[in-house]
Scaffold this active site. Structure first.
Site, PDB file in Angstrom:
ATOM      1  N   CYS A  78       9.703   1.882   3.412  1.00 59.11           N
ATOM      2  CA  CYS A  78      10.530   0.647   3.597  1.00 59.11           C
ATOM      3  C   CYS A  78      12.015   1.261   3.775  1.00 59.11           C
ATOM      4  O   CYS A  78      12.824   0.506   4.337  1.00 59.11           O
ATOM      5  CB  CYS A  78      10.441  -0.327   2.670  1.00 59.11           C
ATOM      6  SG  CYS A  78      11.178   0.406   1.087  1.00 59.11           S
TER       7      CYS A  78
ATOM      8  N   PHE B 248       0.953  -1.034   0.089  1.00 58.29           N
ATOM      9  CA  PHE B 248      -0.103   0.158  -0.036  1.00 58.29           C
ATOM     10  C   PHE B 248       0.894   1.244   0.024  1.00 58.29           C
ATOM     11  O   PHE B 248       0.292   2.199  -0.266  1.00 58.29           O
ATOM     12  CB  PHE B 248      -0.987  -0.069   0.998  1.00 58.29           C
ATOM     13  CG  PHE B 248       0.021   0.417   2.643  1.00 58.29           C
ATOM     14  CD1 PHE B 248       0.086   1.626   2.809  1.00 58.29           C
ATOM     15  CD2 PHE B 248       0.474  -0.673   3.373  1.00 58.29           C
ATOM     16  CE1 PHE B 248       0.612   1.799   3.980  1.00 58.29           C
ATOM     17  CE2 PHE B 248       0.891  -0.206   4.517  1.00 58.29           C
ATOM     18  CZ  PHE B 248       1.300   1.051   4.765  1.00 58.29           C
TER      19      PHE B 248
ATOM     20  N   LYS C 110      -0.973  -7.409  -9.190  1.00 60.06           N
ATOM     21  CA  LYS C 110      -2.257  -7.524  -8.081  1.00 60.06           C
ATOM     22  C   LYS C 110      -1.611  -6.364  -7.098  1.00 60.06           C
ATOM     23  O   LYS C 110      -0.914  -6.611  -6.186  1.00 60.06           O
ATOM     24  CB  LYS C 110      -2.117  -8.726  -7.416  1.00 60.06           C
ATOM     25  CG  LYS C 110      -3.487  -9.242  -6.849  1.00 60.06           C
ATOM     26  CD  LYS C 110      -3.908  -8.259  -5.559  1.00 60.06           C
ATOM     27  CE  LYS C 110      -2.937  -8.607  -4.347  1.00 60.06           C
ATOM     28  NZ  LYS C 110      -3.287  -7.362  -3.374  1.00 60.06           N
TER      29      LYS C 110
ATOM     30  N   SER D 221       5.398  -7.066   3.405  1.00 58.10           N
ATOM     31  CA  SER D 221       5.886  -7.325   4.920  1.00 58.10           C
ATOM     32  C   SER D 221       6.706  -8.659   4.521  1.00 58.10           C
ATOM     33  O   SER D 221       6.715  -9.576   3.780  1.00 58.10           O
ATOM     34  CB  SER D 221       4.897  -7.466   5.778  1.00 58.10           C
ATOM     35  OG  SER D 221       3.821  -8.486   5.416  1.00 58.10           O
TER      36      SER D 221
ATOM     37  N   GLU E  16      -4.767  -4.212  -1.967  1.00 56.42           N
ATOM     38  CA  GLU E  16      -6.170  -3.953  -1.995  1.00 56.42           C
ATOM     39  C   GLU E  16      -6.642  -2.639  -1.020  1.00 56.42           C
ATOM     40  O   GLU E  16      -7.801  -2.146  -1.170  1.00 56.42           O
ATOM     41  CB  GLU E  16      -6.833  -4.917  -1.198  1.00 56.42           C
ATOM     42  CG  GLU E  16      -6.645  -5.428   0.267  1.00 56.42           C
ATOM     43  CD  GLU E  16      -5.373  -6.160   0.504  1.00 56.42           C
ATOM     44  OE1 GLU E  16      -4.483  -6.060  -0.515  1.00 56.42           O
ATOM     45  OE2 GLU E  16      -5.175  -6.727   1.362  1.00 56.42           O
TER      46      GLU E  16
ATOM     47  N   GLU F 265       9.425  -4.362  13.230  1.00 61.35           N
ATOM     48  CA  GLU F 265       9.264  -3.140  12.203  1.00 61.35           C
ATOM     49  C   GLU F 265       8.121  -2.066  12.808  1.00 61.35           C
ATOM     50  O   GLU F 265       6.969  -2.684  12.854  1.00 61.35           O
ATOM     51  CB  GLU F 265       8.732  -3.496  10.741  1.00 61.35           C
ATOM     52  CG  GLU F 265       8.819  -2.450   9.722  1.00 61.35           C
ATOM     53  CD  GLU F 265       8.497  -3.035   8.457  1.00 61.35           C
ATOM     54  OE1 GLU F 265       7.749  -3.968   8.179  1.00 61.35           O
ATOM     55  OE2 GLU F 265       9.037  -2.188   7.414  1.00 61.35           O
TER      56      GLU F 265
HETATM   57  P1  NAD Z   1       1.796  -6.940   3.214  1.00 62.93           P
HETATM   58  O1  NAD Z   1       2.634  -7.692   3.221  1.00 62.93           O
HETATM   59  O2  NAD Z   1       0.571  -6.639   4.172  1.00 62.93           O
HETATM   60  O3  NAD Z   1       0.789  -6.827   1.519  1.00 62.93           O
HETATM   61  C1  NAD Z   1       1.778  -6.828   0.292  1.00 62.93           C
HETATM   62  C2  NAD Z   1       0.894  -7.609  -0.672  1.00 62.93           C
HETATM   63  O4  NAD Z   1       0.639  -8.998  -0.256  1.00 62.93           O
HETATM   64  C3  NAD Z   1      -0.647  -6.895  -0.754  1.00 62.93           C
HETATM   65  O5  NAD Z   1      -0.977  -6.937  -2.206  1.00 62.93           O
HETATM   66  C4  NAD Z   1      -1.474  -7.852   0.042  1.00 62.93           C
HETATM   67  O6  NAD Z   1      -2.690  -7.860  -0.751  1.00 62.93           O
HETATM   68  C5  NAD Z   1      -0.651  -9.041  -0.186  1.00 62.93           C
HETATM   69  N1  NAD Z   1      -1.001 -10.090   0.876  1.00 62.93           N
HETATM   70  C6  NAD Z   1      -1.325  -9.642   2.189  1.00 62.93           C
HETATM   71  N2  NAD Z   1      -1.152 -10.634   3.124  1.00 62.93           N
HETATM   72  C7  NAD Z   1      -1.127 -11.770   2.358  1.00 62.93           C
HETATM   73  C8  NAD Z   1      -1.094 -13.242   2.817  1.00 62.93           C
HETATM   74  N3  NAD Z   1      -1.189 -13.652   3.909  1.00 62.93           N
HETATM   75  N4  NAD Z   1      -0.736 -14.298   1.551  1.00 62.93           N
HETATM   76  C9  NAD Z   1      -0.568 -13.470   0.442  1.00 62.93           C
HETATM   77  N5  NAD Z   1      -0.685 -12.381   0.116  1.00 62.93           N
HETATM   78  C10 NAD Z   1      -0.818 -11.406   1.090  1.00 62.93           C
HETATM   79  O7  NAD Z   1       2.471  -5.260   3.153  1.00 62.93           O
HETATM   80  P2  NAD Z   1       1.766  -3.908   3.202  1.00 62.93           P
HETATM   81  O8  NAD Z   1       1.336  -3.633   4.399  1.00 62.93           O
HETATM   82  O9  NAD Z   1       0.868  -3.530   2.089  1.00 62.93           O
HETATM   83  O10 NAD Z   1       2.981  -3.021   3.007  1.00 62.93           O
HETATM   84  C11 NAD Z   1       3.900  -2.734   3.990  1.00 62.93           C
HETATM   85  C12 NAD Z   1       5.146  -3.630   3.908  1.00 62.93           C
HETATM   86  O11 NAD Z   1       5.849  -3.536   2.849  1.00 62.93           O
HETATM   87  C13 NAD Z   1       6.094  -3.108   5.189  1.00 62.93           C
HETATM   88  O12 NAD Z   1       6.775  -4.206   5.748  1.00 62.93           O
HETATM   89  C14 NAD Z   1       7.491  -2.504   4.260  1.00 62.93           C
HETATM   90  O13 NAD Z   1       8.505  -2.363   4.886  1.00 62.93           O
HETATM   91  C15 NAD Z   1       7.296  -3.540   3.110  1.00 62.93           C
HETATM   92  N6  NAD Z   1       7.638  -2.686   1.890  1.00 62.93           N
HETATM   93  C16 NAD Z   1       9.056  -3.237   1.447  1.00 62.93           C
HETATM   94  C17 NAD Z   1       9.488  -2.436   0.226  1.00 62.93           C
HETATM   95  C18 NAD Z   1      11.032  -2.976  -0.165  1.00 62.93           C
HETATM   96  O14 NAD Z   1      11.492  -2.541  -0.894  1.00 62.93           O
HETATM   97  N7  NAD Z   1      11.891  -3.878   0.713  1.00 62.93           N
HETATM   98  C19 NAD Z   1       9.005  -1.559  -0.258  1.00 62.93           C
HETATM   99  C20 NAD Z   1       7.743  -1.089   0.026  1.00 62.93           C
HETATM  100  C21 NAD Z   1       7.350  -1.544   1.510  1.00 62.93           C
END
Ligand code: NAD
Length: 499
Positions: free
Chosen positions: A282, A150, A174, A227, A177, A382
Site C-alpha cells: 500500500c 493478503f 479475520k 481496498s 482468505e 490503483e
Molecule cells: P480486499 O479489500 O479485497 O480484502 C481485505 C479484507 O476484506 C479481506 O479480509 C477480505 O476477506 C475482506 N473482503 C473482501 N471483499 C469484501 C466485501 N465485499 N465485503 C466485506 N469484506 C470483504 O483487499 P486485498 O486485496 O486483500 O488487499 C489489497 C488492498 O489493501 C489494496 O487496495 C491495498 O492498497 C490495501 N492495503 C492498504 C493498506 C493501508 O495501510 N492503507 C495496507 C495494506 C493493503
C-alpha cells in the site's frame, strides 16, 4: 486431499463445521496449499462469546503482567521468524527476504505493545478547585475485531491484536482468505507464550463473515485494512452499528524527483519501491513525478527496471514474486491495455512474463509508462502490480498540485538536495506519510501509520499512541477528600481579581 486451515476459538484449534471451503494457492505455481473455511455464523458467535468471557478476567490482569506476556511473545516471534516467513512466502508469493521484513515489522509492533504500562498513562490535574483533583484513566473497550488483507499476512494482523490485547481487550481476527496460514502460526505462538484462552480468536472467510462481524452487537471496535471500496463499506456499516472503526484503504503513491537529487540514489530506490513485492504494497511508489531537468532520467530508469526479474520466493536472484491471483494479474493486464489505448508510451510491458517451472504462476514483468496524464485509467486506478508511471512537472508547485488532486493520501516522497524544497513539500502536500530522500516512509510503531483522505476512513490511526487511544475509552474522575484536621473552611490568604 489438501490440508484444512483451522479456526482458533478459546485457545483451541478446531476444524470448522462449514461445508464451504476456498483454496489457498501458491501464487507462483497455482498449487493448492490448503483449503480455508467460510466460517459459519455460529462459529463466529462462539468466538465472540469466548472473547467476551475472557475479557472479564483479562482486563483485571495487572498491566505489567500483560506486558511481560508480550515480551515472551516477541521472543517467540523472533525465534520462529524464518518459519513464519516461509509459510508467508508460500501463500503470498513474496521473496523470502521480503517475508522476513514483513514478520519483522510486525515484531516491532509487539515490542511497542511491551511498553503498555507507559502507554496506558492517563492525565492528572491537582487542585481543579480547592482540594479537588481531576485525573483520567484509559480503560479497554471489550471485544475488538480485525479484518486484514493478503499483502502483509504477518505485519498487518500484528498492527492490531497486540495493541488491542495489551490494552486489556480481547480480539477476533479475520485474516485474508488468500493468506490465512501465517495468522495461524501467529496464533500458535500466542498460545505458546502463555496468554490465557480466548484473548485472541481467529475465524476465516470473506464478505459474509466480515458482515457478520460488522453486525455483531458484542463487538465494540473494528480495525480494517484492504481496498477502498471494502474499507468504505466496513466504515459505513460499522459506524452505522455504532462501533468504533478505523478503515485503511488503497493508495496511489507519488515520488517527486527534483533535478538536484542524486540520480543514482533515486533510481536505486525507485526500482525497489515500485516493483518490490510485485508492487503489492500500500506504500509502493506507483507514480514518479519528474520535475524539470529530471525528465532526462527516463532512459536510466528504464534500464534499471529492465534489469530486474520476478521469480519464486526462494530464488535469490528474484527481485519480487508473482501477483496474488489470476484476478489481480488480469486487472494489471487490463490496465496496461488501457494505457496503450489512451495514449501513454509503454516503455516496458511485463504482460508476457514467463518464469521457468512456474507456467501457472501469476507473474508480471517490470512495466514502465511515460507520457501519462492524470485522466488515464492507469493513473486513476490503483494498479497494485510491478508498474511505474512517469509524469512530468515543470515545477515543485505543479508536482504538489498533482499529488493533492489525487484522491488517495497514503504515502509520498521527495528526492532532493534542497532543504527548502523538502520543507515546502512536507508542509503543503496533503498526504499522511512523507519520505524525504526515503521512498517508503512507513513509520516505526512508536509513531502511528497515518493514511489520509481516501486511503483512510476514521480518525484514530494504527499503532503508536493513536492505536492505544483507538482501543481504549477515557474515564475522568474528579475527587475531593475531606480531612477533619484541615477544614476546608480554613481561610486561605489569596485574593484573585478576575477581569
Ligand atoms: P480486499 O479489500 O479485497 O480484502 C481485505 C479484507 O476484506 C479481506 O479480509 C477480505 O476477506 C475482506 N473482503 C473482501 N471483499 C469484501 C466485501 N465485499 N465485503 C466485506 N469484506 C470483504 O483487499 P486485498 O486485496 O486483500 O488487499 C489489497 C488492498 O489493501 C489494496 O487496495 C491495498 O492498497 C490495501 N492495503 C492498504 C493498506 C493501508 O495501510 N492503507 C495496507 C495494506 C493493503
Amino acid at each position: 486431499m489438501s490440508k484444512k486451515v483451522k479456526i482458533f476459538i478459546n485457545g483451541n484449534f478446531l476444524v470448522s463445521k462449514s461445508h464451504q471451503y476456498l483454496p489457498v494457492e501458491n501464487p507462483a505455481t497455482g498449487e493448492v496449499l490448503a483449503e480455508v473455511p467460510l466460517t459459519q455464523g455460529s462459529e463466529i458467535d462462539a468466538a465472540v462469546e469466548a472473547a467476551k468471557t475472557a475479557f472479564r478476567a483479562w482486563k483485571e490482569v495487572a498491566v505489567p503482567e500483560r506486558a511481560r506476556l508480550f515480551l515472551t511473545y516477541q521472543h517467540l516471534l523472533k525465534e520462529y521468524q524464518k518459519e513464519l516467513a516461509e509459510i508467508l512466502s508460500q501463500e503470498n508469493g513474496k521473496t523470502f527476504a521480503d517475508a522476513m521484513g514483513d514478520v519483522w515489522r510486525g515484531i516491532e509492533v509487539v515490542e511497542h505493545a511491551c511498553n503498555i504500562p507507559s502507554l496506558m498513562m492517563g492525565e492528572t490535574v491537582e487542585n481543579v478547585a480547592r482540594a479537588v483533583d481531576t485525573y483520567s484513566y484509559i480503560q479497554p473497550l471489550g471485544v475488538c475485531a480485525g479484518i486484514t488483507p493478503f499483502n502483509f499476512p504477518a505485519m498487518i494482523p500484528l498492527w492490531m491484536f497486540p495493541i488491542a490485547v495489551a490494552c486489556g481487550n480481547t480480539f477476533i481476527l479475520k485474516p485474508s482468505e488468500q493468506t490465512p496460514m501465517t495468522a495461524m502460526k501467529l496464533a500458535e505462538l500466542f498460545n505458546e507464550a502463555g496468554f490465557p484462552k480466548g484473548l485472541l480468536n481467529i475465524v476465516h472467510g470473506s464478505k459474509d463473515q466480515v458482515n457478520h462481524i460488522l453486525n455483531h452487537p458484542d463487538i465494540k471496535a473494528i480495525s480494517f485494512v484492504g481496498s477502498v471500496p471494502v474499507a468504505e463499506h466496513v466504515y459505513r456499516t460499522g459506524t452505522a452499528n455504532l462501533k468504533r472503526v478505523q478503515a485503511f484503504g488503497g493508495a496511489k503513491n507519488h515520488m517527486v524527483i527534483m533535478p538536484d537529487a542524486n540520480k543514482q540514489q533515486v533510481i536505486n530506490h525507485l526500482v525497489g519501491a515500485s516493483c518490490g513485492a510485485a508492487g503489492q504494497r500500500c506504500m509502493a511508489i506507483s507514480v514518479a513525478v519528474l520535475v524539470g531537468e529530471a525528465h532526462r532520467w527516463i532512459e536510466d530508469i528504464k534500464t534499471a527496471l529492465s534489469g530486474i526479474k520476478p521469480g519464486v520466493w526462494n530464488d535469490d536472484a528474484a527481485a519480487y514474486g508473482p501477483l496474488i491471483n489470476k484476478t489481480a494479474k488480469d486487472k494489471v493486464l487490463r490496465l496496461i491495455n488501457t494505457a496503450y489505448q489512451q495514449g501513454a508510451e509503454v516503455l516496458l510491458d511485463g504482460s508476457d512474463c514467463h518464469v521457468e517451472g512456474c507456467e501457472n504462476g501469476y507473474f508480471v514483468g517490470p512495466t514502465l509508462f511515460s507520457n501519462v496524464s492524470t485522466d488515464m485509467d492507469i493513473y486513476k486506478e490503483e494498479i497494485f502490480g510491478p508498474a511505474l508511471l512517469l509524469l512530468k512537472a515543470d515545477t515543485l508547485e505543479e508536482a504538489i498540485k498533482i499529488i493533492n488532486e489525487n484522491p488517495y493520501g497514503n504515502g509520498t516522497s521527495i528526492f532532493t538536495n534542497s532543504g527548502a524544497a523538502a520543507r515546502k513539500f512536507q508542509h503543503e502536500v496533503e498526504v499522511g506519510q512523507i519520505g524525504v530522500n526515503l521512498p517508503i516512509p512507513v513509520p516505526l510503531p512508536f509513531f502511528s501509520f497515518t493514511g489520509w483522505r481516501k486511503s483512510f476512513f476514521g480518525d484514530l490511526h494504527s499503532y503508536g499512541k493513536q492505536g492505544v487511544r483507538f482501543y481504549t475509552e477515557t474515564k475522568t474522575i474528579t475527587a475531593r477528600w475531606f480531612e477533619e484536621d484541615i477544614p476546608l473552611s480554613q481561610p486561605i490568604n489569596m485574593t484573585i481579581n478576575l477581569k
